[in-house]
Design a protein around this motif. Structure first.
Motif, short mmCIF file in Angstrom:
data_model
loop_
_atom_site.label_atom_id
_atom_site.label_comp_id
_atom_site.label_asym_id
_atom_site.label_seq_id
_atom_site.Cartn_x
_atom_site.Cartn_y
_atom_site.Cartn_z
N PHE A 1 0.87 -1.20 0.16
CA PHE A 1 0.05 0.10 -0.05
C PHE A 1 0.96 1.07 0.08
O PHE A 1 0.70 2.15 -0.92
CB PHE A 1 -1.05 -0.25 1.34
CG PHE A 1 -1.93 1.07 1.18
CD1 PHE A 1 -3.17 0.95 0.34
CD2 PHE A 1 -1.67 2.40 1.85
CE1 PHE A 1 -4.11 2.03 0.57
CE2 PHE A 1 -2.58 3.12 1.95
CZ PHE A 1 -3.81 3.22 1.25
N ALA B 1 -7.35 2.18 -3.27
CA ALA B 1 -7.01 2.54 -1.83
C ALA B 1 -8.13 2.34 -0.73
O ALA B 1 -8.15 1.73 0.22
CB ALA B 1 -6.45 3.95 -1.52
N TRP C 1 -8.68 -1.28 0.85
CA TRP C 1 -7.65 -1.65 1.78
C TRP C 1 -8.37 -1.13 3.19
O TRP C 1 -7.83 -1.41 4.41
CB TRP C 1 -6.14 -0.91 1.83
CG TRP C 1 -5.60 -1.53 0.54
CD1 TRP C 1 -5.89 -1.51 -0.77
CD2 TRP C 1 -4.45 -2.51 0.93
NE1 TRP C 1 -5.01 -2.34 -1.45
CE2 TRP C 1 -4.03 -3.07 -0.29
CE3 TRP C 1 -4.20 -3.19 1.97
CZ2 TRP C 1 -3.20 -4.03 -0.42
CZ3 TRP C 1 -2.78 -4.07 2.06
CH2 TRP C 1 -2.45 -4.48 0.55
N PHE C 2 -9.36 -0.18 3.36
CA PHE C 2 -9.81 0.57 4.56
C PHE C 2 -11.03 -0.23 4.86
O PHE C 2 -11.41 -0.38 6.00
CB PHE C 2 -10.14 2.00 4.41
CG PHE C 2 -8.83 2.74 4.59
CD1 PHE C 2 -8.27 3.19 5.62
CD2 PHE C 2 -8.25 2.93 3.16
CE1 PHE C 2 -6.97 3.83 5.66
CE2 PHE C 2 -6.85 4.01 3.11
CZ PHE C 2 -6.21 4.11 4.24
N PHE D 1 -9.67 8.52 5.94
CA PHE D 1 -8.95 8.58 4.95
C PHE D 1 -9.26 9.54 3.88
O PHE D 1 -8.59 10.41 3.43
CB PHE D 1 -9.01 7.22 4.17
CG PHE D 1 -8.38 7.09 2.93
CD1 PHE D 1 -7.24 7.41 2.65
CD2 PHE D 1 -9.25 6.64 1.83
CE1 PHE D 1 -6.69 7.42 1.15
CE2 PHE D 1 -8.82 6.37 0.28
CZ PHE D 1 -7.65 6.90 0.38
N GLY E 1 -3.72 8.66 2.26
CA GLY E 1 -3.51 7.24 2.65
C GLY E 1 -2.77 6.91 3.46
O GLY E 1 -2.58 5.94 4.58
N TYR F 1 -3.47 5.10 7.09
CA TYR F 1 -3.20 3.79 6.87
C TYR F 1 -3.10 3.10 8.18
O TYR F 1 -3.42 1.87 8.19
CB TYR F 1 -1.95 3.37 5.81
CG TYR F 1 -1.87 2.05 5.62
CD1 TYR F 1 -3.20 1.34 4.94
CD2 TYR F 1 -0.91 1.35 5.60
CE1 TYR F 1 -3.09 0.13 4.56
CE2 TYR F 1 -0.84 0.05 5.22
CZ TYR F 1 -2.02 -0.69 4.53
OH TYR F 1 -1.76 -2.00 4.13
N SER G 1 -6.22 1.48 9.45
CA SER G 1 -7.03 0.20 8.52
C SER G 1 -7.19 -0.90 9.39
O SER G 1 -6.06 -1.38 9.90
CB SER G 1 -5.91 0.23 7.04
OG SER G 1 -6.16 -0.95 6.65
#
Length: 170
Positions: free
Chosen positions: A10, A87, A90-91, A100, A152, A156, A159
């Motif tokens: 990522f 992106a 991924w969350f 984010f 991001g 991150y 996440s």
């Protein structure tokens, strides 16, 4: 191994997207594809389950719909919309996705103001010999991939995948 992929793919993809958007004003399709592909490879080795997986795909669908609308209105570039979607997966559909998107919005606002200031003083910037990519000074668009990367990278750690990877390392 899975934690390594979660911790590296990522951030590296976002950094590459920001750099290519800065210097070329494009985001190569392979970057969002790698982000999405890596997520799909990693998910079976996490404890998300089917419902968690569905929430991550739902997050991507919601962000894609918003990005597509902005692209259709000529407010956002197609590469930016694809990167934002890749992106978002991924969350997941969690509070971290909202964090984010807020970070991306703030970073985008700051980036836009800075670039507009640079463009207003383009002759001075060129005369001073500052190392600013020529496309930043002359293009009519904003390299929003930079804002997506900043947002991001800033969010991150919140996440669900990172939280799980950190928990598995303990």
């Amino acid at each position: 191994m899975v934690a390594g992929v979660i911790f590296l793919v990522f951030p590296i993809c976002l950094a590459l997207a920001a750099l290519t958007d800065l210097f070329e004003m494009t985001i190569p399709n392979r970057i969002p594809a790698i982000l999405l592909g890596a997520f799909l490879v990693v998910v079976p080795f996490t404890h998300l389950g089917w419902s968690g997986f569905g929430l991550h795909l739902a997050a991507a669908a919601v962000v894609f719909a918003g990005g597509f609308a902005l692209f259709a209105l000529n407010v956002m570039g197609g590469g930016d919309a694809k990167l934002l979607t890749a992106a978002a997966v991924w969350f997941g559909l969690t509070k971290s996705l909202l964090v984010f998107l807020i970070y991306v919005g703030y970073a985008g606002g700051v980036l836009t103001v800075l670039i507009l200031l640079l463009r207003a003083r383009a002759n001075l910037v060129i005369a001073m010999g500052l190392p600013v990519p020529h496309s930043i000074l002359t293009a009519k668009k904003i390299p929003y991939g930079i804002a997506i990367a900043v947002g991001g990278l800033a969010s991150y750690a919140q996440s669900p995948l990172v939280m799980q990877a950190l928990e598995s390392l303990r």
